[in-house]
Motif scaffolding. Sequence first.
Motif, PDB file in Angstrom:
ATOM      1  N   ALA A 303     -78.745  33.110 -19.726  1.00  0.00           N
ATOM      2  CA  ALA A 303     -78.467  33.176 -18.288  1.00  0.00           C
ATOM      3  C   ALA A 303     -78.789  31.879 -17.578  1.00  0.00           C
ATOM      4  CB  ALA A 303     -79.257  34.323 -17.664  1.00  0.00           C
ATOM      5  N   GLY A 304     -79.641  31.036 -18.184  1.00  0.00           N
ATOM      6  CA  GLY A 304     -80.018  29.785 -17.540  1.00  0.00           C
ATOM      7  C   GLY A 304     -79.150  28.603 -17.898  1.00  0.00           C
ATOM      8  N   ILE A 305     -78.203  28.795 -18.821  1.00  0.00           N
ATOM      9  CA  ILE A 305     -77.320  27.686 -19.206  1.00  0.00           C
ATOM     10  C   ILE A 305     -76.283  27.466 -18.112  1.00  0.00           C
ATOM     11  CG2 ILE A 305     -75.637  26.891 -20.908  1.00  0.00           C
ATOM     12  CD1 ILE A 305     -77.081  28.561 -22.999  1.00  0.00           C
ATOM     13  N   PRO A 306     -76.075  26.244 -17.638  1.00  0.00           N
ATOM     14  CA  PRO A 306     -75.060  25.990 -16.595  1.00  0.00           C
ATOM     15  C   PRO A 306     -73.668  26.400 -17.067  1.00  0.00           C
ATOM     16  CG  PRO A 306     -76.513  24.099 -16.867  1.00  0.00           C
ATOM     17  CD  PRO A 306     -76.831  25.021 -17.994  1.00  0.00           C
ATOM     18  N   THR A 307     -72.869  26.900 -16.143  1.00  0.00           N
ATOM     19  CA  THR A 307     -71.538  27.379 -16.505  1.00  0.00           C
ATOM     20  C   THR A 307     -70.634  26.239 -16.990  1.00  0.00           C
ATOM     21  OG1 THR A 307     -70.868  27.192 -14.187  1.00  0.00           O
ATOM     22  CG2 THR A 307     -71.671  29.330 -14.941  1.00  0.00           C
ATOM     23  N   ILE A 308     -70.893  25.014 -16.541  1.00  0.00           N
ATOM     24  CA  ILE A 308     -70.078  23.900 -17.020  1.00  0.00           C
ATOM     25  C   ILE A 308     -70.304  23.692 -18.519  1.00  0.00           C
ATOM     26  CG2 ILE A 308     -71.860  22.227 -16.384  1.00  0.00           C
ATOM     27  CD1 ILE A 308     -68.056  21.676 -16.340  1.00  0.00           C
ATOM     28  N   VAL A 309     -71.526  23.988 -18.999  1.00  0.00           N
ATOM     29  CA  VAL A 309     -71.801  23.881 -20.426  1.00  0.00           C
ATOM     30  C   VAL A 309     -71.026  24.953 -21.181  1.00  0.00           C
ATOM     31  CG1 VAL A 309     -73.608  23.990 -22.188  1.00  0.00           C
ATOM     32  CG2 VAL A 309     -74.058  22.866 -20.001  1.00  0.00           C
ATOM     33  N   TYR A 310     -70.986  26.161 -20.630  1.00  0.00           N
ATOM     34  CA  TYR A 310     -70.166  27.208 -21.239  1.00  0.00           C
ATOM     35  C   TYR A 310     -68.693  26.798 -21.263  1.00  0.00           C
ATOM     36  CZ  TYR A 310     -73.867  30.754 -21.403  1.00  0.00           C
ATOM     37  OH  TYR A 310     -75.006  31.456 -21.697  1.00  0.00           O
ATOM     38  N   GLY A 311     -68.249  26.155 -20.188  1.00  0.00           N
ATOM     39  CA  GLY A 311     -66.855  25.715 -20.154  1.00  0.00           C
ATOM     40  C   GLY A 311     -66.550  24.693 -21.231  1.00  0.00           C
ATOM     41  N   LEU A 312     -67.464  23.741 -21.414  1.00  0.00           N
ATOM     42  CA  LEU A 312     -67.279  22.755 -22.481  1.00  0.00           C
ATOM     43  C   LEU A 312     -67.330  23.413 -23.854  1.00  0.00           C
ATOM     44  CD1 LEU A 312     -69.486  19.859 -21.073  1.00  0.00           C
ATOM     45  CD2 LEU A 312     -66.990  19.992 -21.099  1.00  0.00           C
ATOM     46  N   PHE A 313     -68.199  24.414 -24.014  1.00  0.00           N
ATOM     47  CA  PHE A 313     -68.263  25.162 -25.268  1.00  0.00           C
ATOM     48  C   PHE A 313     -66.944  25.878 -25.538  1.00  0.00           C
ATOM     49  CE2 PHE A 313     -69.481  29.254 -27.372  1.00  0.00           C
ATOM     50  CZ  PHE A 313     -69.780  28.718 -28.618  1.00  0.00           C
ATOM     51  N   ALA A 314     -66.347  26.431 -24.493  1.00  0.00           N
ATOM     52  CA  ALA A 314     -65.055  27.096 -24.650  1.00  0.00           C
ATOM     53  C   ALA A 314     -63.963  26.097 -25.020  1.00  0.00           C
ATOM     54  CB  ALA A 314     -64.691  27.827 -23.357  1.00  0.00           C
ATOM     55  N   LEU A 315     -63.981  24.938 -24.372  1.00  0.00           N
ATOM     56  CA  LEU A 315     -62.918  23.958 -24.576  1.00  0.00           C
ATOM     57  C   LEU A 315     -63.025  23.262 -25.930  1.00  0.00           C
ATOM     58  CD1 LEU A 315     -60.526  22.396 -23.301  1.00  0.00           C
ATOM     59  CD2 LEU A 315     -62.206  20.777 -22.405  1.00  0.00           C
ATOM     60  N   LEU A 316     -64.237  22.952 -26.359  1.00  0.00           N
ATOM     61  CA  LEU A 316     -64.425  22.121 -27.547  1.00  0.00           C
ATOM     62  C   LEU A 316     -64.717  22.915 -28.816  1.00  0.00           C
ATOM     63  CD1 LEU A 316     -66.601  19.288 -25.967  1.00  0.00           C
ATOM     64  CD2 LEU A 316     -64.137  19.329 -26.311  1.00  0.00           C
ATOM     65  N   THR A 317     -65.197  24.151 -28.688  1.00  0.00           N
ATOM     66  CA  THR A 317     -65.604  24.914 -29.874  1.00  0.00           C
ATOM     67  C   THR A 317     -64.806  26.194 -30.049  1.00  0.00           C
ATOM     68  OG1 THR A 317     -67.852  24.028 -29.660  1.00  0.00           O
ATOM     69  CG2 THR A 317     -67.562  25.955 -31.069  1.00  0.00           C
ATOM     70  N   VAL A 318     -64.889  27.080 -29.067  1.00  0.00           N
ATOM     71  CA  VAL A 318     -64.247  28.386 -29.206  1.00  0.00           C
ATOM     72  C   VAL A 318     -62.726  28.251 -29.216  1.00  0.00           C
ATOM     73  CG1 VAL A 318     -63.976  30.672 -28.177  1.00  0.00           C
ATOM     74  CG2 VAL A 318     -66.198  29.532 -28.130  1.00  0.00           C
ATOM     75  N   GLY A 319     -62.176  27.438 -28.304  1.00  0.00           N
ATOM     76  CA  GLY A 319     -60.724  27.258 -28.273  1.00  0.00           C
ATOM     77  C   GLY A 319     -60.160  26.729 -29.571  1.00  0.00           C
ATOM     78  N   PRO A 320     -60.651  25.588 -30.086  1.00  0.00           N
ATOM     79  CA  PRO A 320     -60.151  25.100 -31.386  1.00  0.00           C
ATOM     80  C   PRO A 320     -60.364  26.097 -32.520  1.00  0.00           C
ATOM     81  CG  PRO A 320     -61.317  23.354 -30.235  1.00  0.00           C
ATOM     82  CD  PRO A 320     -61.522  24.603 -29.428  1.00  0.00           C
ATOM     83  N   MET A 321     -61.450  26.867 -32.493  1.00  0.00           N
ATOM     84  CA  MET A 321     -61.665  27.871 -33.530  1.00  0.00           C
ATOM     85  C   MET A 321     -60.579  28.949 -33.488  1.00  0.00           C
ATOM     86  SD  MET A 321     -64.927  30.414 -34.015  1.00  0.00           S
ATOM     87  CE  MET A 321     -64.439  31.343 -32.546  1.00  0.00           C
ATOM     88  N   LEU A 322     -60.228  29.388 -32.284  1.00  0.00           N
ATOM     89  CA  LEU A 322     -59.155  30.384 -32.160  1.00  0.00           C
ATOM     90  C   LEU A 322     -57.811  29.807 -32.566  1.00  0.00           C
ATOM     91  CD1 LEU A 322     -60.167  32.110 -28.794  1.00  0.00           C
ATOM     92  CD2 LEU A 322     -60.478  32.969 -31.120  1.00  0.00           C
ATOM     93  N   VAL A 323     -57.603  28.518 -32.279  1.00  0.00           N
ATOM     94  CA  VAL A 323     -56.357  27.882 -32.706  1.00  0.00           C
ATOM     95  C   VAL A 323     -56.263  27.849 -34.229  1.00  0.00           C
ATOM     96  CG1 VAL A 323     -55.075  25.706 -32.727  1.00  0.00           C
ATOM     97  CG2 VAL A 323     -56.094  26.518 -30.598  1.00  0.00           C
ATOM     98  N   ASN A 324     -57.383  27.589 -34.893  1.00  0.00           N
ATOM     99  CA  ASN A 324     -57.384  27.599 -36.360  1.00  0.00           C
ATOM    100  C   ASN A 324     -57.059  28.972 -36.926  1.00  0.00           C
ATOM    101  OD1 ASN A 324     -58.022  24.882 -36.633  1.00  0.00           O
ATOM    102  ND2 ASN A 324     -60.236  25.267 -36.535  1.00  0.00           N
ATOM    103  N   ILE A 325     -57.411  30.019 -36.158  1.00  0.00           N
ATOM    104  CA  ILE A 325     -57.159  31.382 -36.651  1.00  0.00           C
ATOM    105  C   ILE A 325     -55.752  31.853 -36.296  1.00  0.00           C
ATOM    106  CG2 ILE A 325     -57.897  33.785 -36.466  1.00  0.00           C
ATOM    107  CD1 ILE A 325     -60.718  32.767 -35.933  1.00  0.00           C
ATOM    108  N   PHE A 326     -55.374  31.676 -35.027  1.00  0.00           N
ATOM    109  CA  PHE A 326     -54.120  32.247 -34.543  1.00  0.00           C
ATOM    110  C   PHE A 326     -53.015  31.218 -34.365  1.00  0.00           C
ATOM    111  CE2 PHE A 326     -57.515  34.982 -32.828  1.00  0.00           C
ATOM    112  CZ  PHE A 326     -57.129  36.193 -33.401  1.00  0.00           C
ATOM    113  N   GLY A 327     -53.258  29.975 -34.681  1.00  0.00           N
ATOM    114  CA  GLY A 327     -52.223  28.956 -34.487  1.00  0.00           C
ATOM    115  C   GLY A 327     -51.989  28.116 -35.717  1.00  0.00           C
ATOM    116  N   ARG A 328     -51.291  27.018 -35.542  1.00  0.00           N
ATOM    117  CA  ARG A 328     -51.004  26.036 -36.585  1.00  0.00           C
ATOM    118  C   ARG A 328     -50.127  26.571 -37.705  1.00  0.00           C
ATOM    119  NH1 ARG A 328     -56.646  22.593 -37.330  1.00  0.00           N
ATOM    120  NH2 ARG A 328     -56.785  21.917 -35.147  1.00  0.00           N
ATOM    121  N   GLY A 329     -49.437  27.652 -37.463  1.00  0.00           N
ATOM    122  CA  GLY A 329     -48.457  28.134 -38.446  1.00  0.00           C
ATOM    123  C   GLY A 329     -49.060  28.389 -39.809  1.00  0.00           C
ATOM    124  N   GLU A 330     -48.425  27.853 -40.827  1.00  0.00           N
ATOM    125  CA  GLU A 330     -48.884  28.088 -42.196  1.00  0.00           C
ATOM    126  C   GLU A 330     -50.219  27.415 -42.481  1.00  0.00           C
ATOM    127  OE1 GLU A 330     -45.819  26.811 -44.786  1.00  0.00           O
ATOM    128  OE2 GLU A 330     -44.390  28.369 -44.179  1.00  0.00           O
TER     129      GLU A 330
END
Length: 493
Positions: A303-330
């Motif tokens: 709860a004490g982590i700034p939301t901008i840090v969560y945003g960077l975590f979403a952009l740099l970690t969670v997003g690319p991880m989901l792309v590796n799972i649900f994107g990039r075709g074969e």
Amino acid sequence: MGTTTIVILVILALTVLAYSVARNRALAGAGGDRRKLHSLPTYYGTNAAMFTGVPALGVLVIWLLAQPMMIETAVVKLIPDSVIAEGSSVGLVMSDVRRVANGLDIVIRSGEMTREAALALDTTTTDVRAALAAVGVALGSVVKPEVLSAAQVYRQQSSSGRFWMIGITLALALIGFAISVAISKPDFRARNTVERGILALLILAASLAVLTTVGIVFSMLFESINFFRLHPWTDFFFGPKWAPNFRGNSDLSILPLLWGTLYISAIALAVAVPIGLFAAIYLSEYAGAKVRSAAKPLIEILAGIPTIVYGLFALLTVGPMLVNIFGRGEDGLLGVEWMSGATAVLTAGLVMGIMLIPFVSSLSDDIINAVPQSLRDGSYGLGATQSETIRQVVLPAALPGIVGAILLAASRAIGETMIVVLGAGAIAKFSGNPLEAMTTITTRIVSQLTGDTDFASPETLVAFALGLTLFVLTLGLNIIALVIVRKYREQYD
């Protein structure tokens, strides 16, 4: 040290002096015997300090809030409409006026220009940047004569206002000092006066909280009314498209934004509520003291982590991880290409859900621990197991508080901005695909109010209509939660 700081320090010094003088005067009047005093000596000092400091500081705060608005209202009337039109908005022109006024103050204080010379600066094409070059102040542009004239009036009224502020506040402090010290006699009911004063301060604090909420609502309401005068309400509430265009002919429908807000919030709650609630049940009913003392602070760190840090975590970690799972075709893990970029509803929803876990777990844990142990003991006495006791006794008893925790998490999710900006994208549309980019109401509010805005256009005023709608949405969630809790309580009783 500024004038206001000096005035505050003088008032505080008088307050401390009043406390000491009044206390000693009361004791002296009783011949040093405290038993002859109506109240404790501390009350006499507190009464004097209260009458010396509170009125003066109260007037000072009100003066500091009201003076700039009154001066700007008077100065704006002196600026021709043609200058305001060229400056695109009143706010930008007044910013130039304040900038020039501050520059003239610097020149006068530096001794490079007399006050009379500064007041004589007017007419023709005066380049204030050149006039202030001696003290290294660069205004960055040639100032119009009208703006310079308004700046001179601004300086004069600000100086006069400071003079009267100092005189009135110090006079109030001295009057309060004199009266409170004079009445500090042994038979004076100082305790009763102090208690009434503290009660008045408590009422004032509660009133300010309520009035602040009312002020926020009315400020949004009035600006929303101005928006609906410029833009049809039918397009705002029932239109299918969000496409602002500051050149005119904008489509400003809230429905695509509302859909994105609710969609992302639903995913976030689907992550936070089960994890947070199960964590609360484990910590309160199963975990030992050592595990609980270590695990709960670690969860609350989220709860004490700034939301901008969560945003960077979403952009740099969670997003690319989901792309590796649900994107990039074969080349992806699933061999499909359902997700084209890292910004998506699912990205923002997952990260926001992680952020909301402590809101649910910590509050639910405290609420479950507040359930009386006698209810558990009665359930065990009837032969119920621990899991049956939790399901049929503890959770029903704690349900109102748990609903409140979930509601708090929902309100937090609806009002989140930075995670959505970096994790979900900025596309306003209707779609049921969580792997596509969308946006929310809060993101669009920030976007519409960013930069040099003109608060006379529907493209800017729409932000207030969006904010008011968001407020009504949150209020609706509170009402629904209260109805559910009240209905359940009737059944439980």
